[in-house]
Design a protein around this motif. Sequence first.
Motif, PDB file in Angstrom:
ATOM      1  N   LEU B  36      -0.022   8.104   9.244  1.00 13.47           N
ATOM      2  CA  LEU B  36       0.462   7.168   8.223  1.00 13.47           C
ATOM      3  C   LEU B  36       0.714   5.792   8.841  1.00 13.47           C
ATOM      4  O   LEU B  36       0.458   4.755   8.216  1.00 13.47           O
ATOM      5  CB  LEU B  36       1.735   7.713   7.575  1.00 13.47           C
ATOM      6  CG  LEU B  36       1.556   8.997   6.769  1.00 13.47           C
ATOM      7  CD1 LEU B  36       2.890   9.507   6.276  1.00 13.47           C
ATOM      8  CD2 LEU B  36       0.620   8.761   5.600  1.00 13.47           C
ATOM      9  N   VAL B  39      -2.595   4.072   9.087  1.00 16.23           N
ATOM     10  CA  VAL B  39      -3.046   3.523   7.802  1.00 16.23           C
ATOM     11  C   VAL B  39      -2.307   2.218   7.503  1.00 16.23           C
ATOM     12  O   VAL B  39      -2.903   1.215   7.119  1.00 16.23           O
ATOM     13  CB  VAL B  39      -2.817   4.559   6.682  1.00 16.23           C
ATOM     14  CG1 VAL B  39      -3.006   3.946   5.316  1.00 16.23           C
ATOM     15  CG2 VAL B  39      -3.741   5.741   6.862  1.00 16.23           C
ATOM     16  N   PHE B  40      -0.984   2.241   7.706  1.00 17.31           N
ATOM     17  CA  PHE B  40      -0.184   1.042   7.459  1.00 17.31           C
ATOM     18  C   PHE B  40      -0.651  -0.106   8.343  1.00 17.31           C
ATOM     19  O   PHE B  40      -0.814  -1.251   7.889  1.00 17.31           O
ATOM     20  CB  PHE B  40       1.296   1.354   7.720  1.00 17.31           C
ATOM     21  CG  PHE B  40       2.216   0.183   7.501  1.00 17.31           C
ATOM     22  CD1 PHE B  40       2.705  -0.543   8.573  1.00 17.31           C
ATOM     23  CD2 PHE B  40       2.598  -0.187   6.237  1.00 17.31           C
ATOM     24  CE1 PHE B  40       3.550  -1.615   8.380  1.00 17.31           C
ATOM     25  CE2 PHE B  40       3.440  -1.262   6.028  1.00 17.31           C
ATOM     26  CZ  PHE B  40       3.915  -1.974   7.109  1.00 17.31           C
ATOM     27  N   THR B  71       0.094   3.511   2.100  1.00 20.05           N
ATOM     28  CA  THR B  71       0.662   4.645   2.824  1.00 20.05           C
ATOM     29  C   THR B  71       1.390   5.579   1.865  1.00 20.05           C
ATOM     30  O   THR B  71       1.311   6.809   1.984  1.00 20.05           O
ATOM     31  CB  THR B  71       1.639   4.136   3.896  1.00 20.05           C
ATOM     32  OG1 THR B  71       0.997   3.134   4.672  1.00 20.05           O
ATOM     33  CG2 THR B  71       2.095   5.247   4.803  1.00 20.05           C
ATOM     34  N   SER B  75       0.674   9.477   1.191  1.00 23.09           N
ATOM     35  CA  SER B  75       1.759  10.445   1.416  1.00 23.09           C
ATOM     36  C   SER B  75       1.976  11.314   0.185  1.00 23.09           C
ATOM     37  O   SER B  75       2.184  12.531   0.303  1.00 23.09           O
ATOM     38  CB  SER B  75       3.068   9.723   1.740  1.00 23.09           C
ATOM     39  OG  SER B  75       2.924   8.887   2.817  1.00 23.09           O
ATOM     40  N   VAL B  93       8.886   6.827   4.037  1.00 25.96           N
ATOM     41  CA  VAL B  93       7.803   5.999   3.493  1.00 25.96           C
ATOM     42  C   VAL B  93       8.266   5.281   2.229  1.00 25.96           C
ATOM     43  O   VAL B  93       8.005   4.078   2.049  1.00 25.96           O
ATOM     44  CB  VAL B  93       6.562   6.875   3.213  1.00 25.96           C
ATOM     45  CG1 VAL B  93       5.523   6.099   2.439  1.00 25.96           C
ATOM     46  CG2 VAL B  93       5.958   7.365   4.507  1.00 25.96           C
TER      47      VAL B  93
END
Lengths: 142, 113
Positions: B36, B39-40, B71, B75, B93
């Motif tokens: 994650l 991705v961010f 993200t 998620s 998140v």
Amino acid sequence: MGQIKFMVGMAMVAMFAISIVGYTTNFATENTVAVDIGDNSELVNLKDTSETNLISFASEANGSLDALFKGSLQQADTALATGSSFKTINEKKTTINIITEGFRGIFGNNTEFGVLLTTLVSLILIISGLYLYKTWVGKNPN
Amino acid sequence: MPFAPPNYTMPNLSSGMDDAIIGTVTAVPIFIPMFLLFVFGVVTIGGSISQKRRTGLVDLPMWATMGAMTTLMISIAMTTFEGMMNLYTLSTVVTITIFCGFWLFMDRGRNEI
């Protein structure tokens, strides 16, 4: 930062927080999920509190605007002595809730990080107080 | 010389790729948070650099919010699989997404959103 920009920013932040938590919660409700954000009571309380604050802010703002339109000033009247037309109290509570839960979510309830939270909340209180004072005295709220 | 057995449990592909991924996640719990974060980082840093190259200015709060929302979507999709996501990661998140939104709206001028 001008008061209008501050108010708009606070209202947008509250609506954004409500929409994000609401979307995540409703996804968990409508689908078969292994992890439900509704089990995190802090975030759900944050959403409920922000919704309540925004609803009361909307009704107070409408009431203040009605009073402004329906009121009248005669010649040689003194200016409004109260700042009731430009209340921003509930937005302050919403923002403080969001910041508090955000810091607790990221840093936990550690006392070392408590100073960050206290400083940020105090800063918002001071800014809100200064803007209320400016409105009370009758200066340009922008 | 005979091949020495590995010191870790090999992923079992006999029941499909899903179980192999969940077996990896169970063996290395930091895998999903790192993914994650990747991705961010790709969305935020890649978008910022691309905007800097095109316009000369970087709107970092906007890119941080876009990265955080990307993200969050990934998620949320991962929560449908048993064993892939835990509540702590999802809550973090969501909190970071709200904070990025806070930064975005505080950064805007009077005539913008």
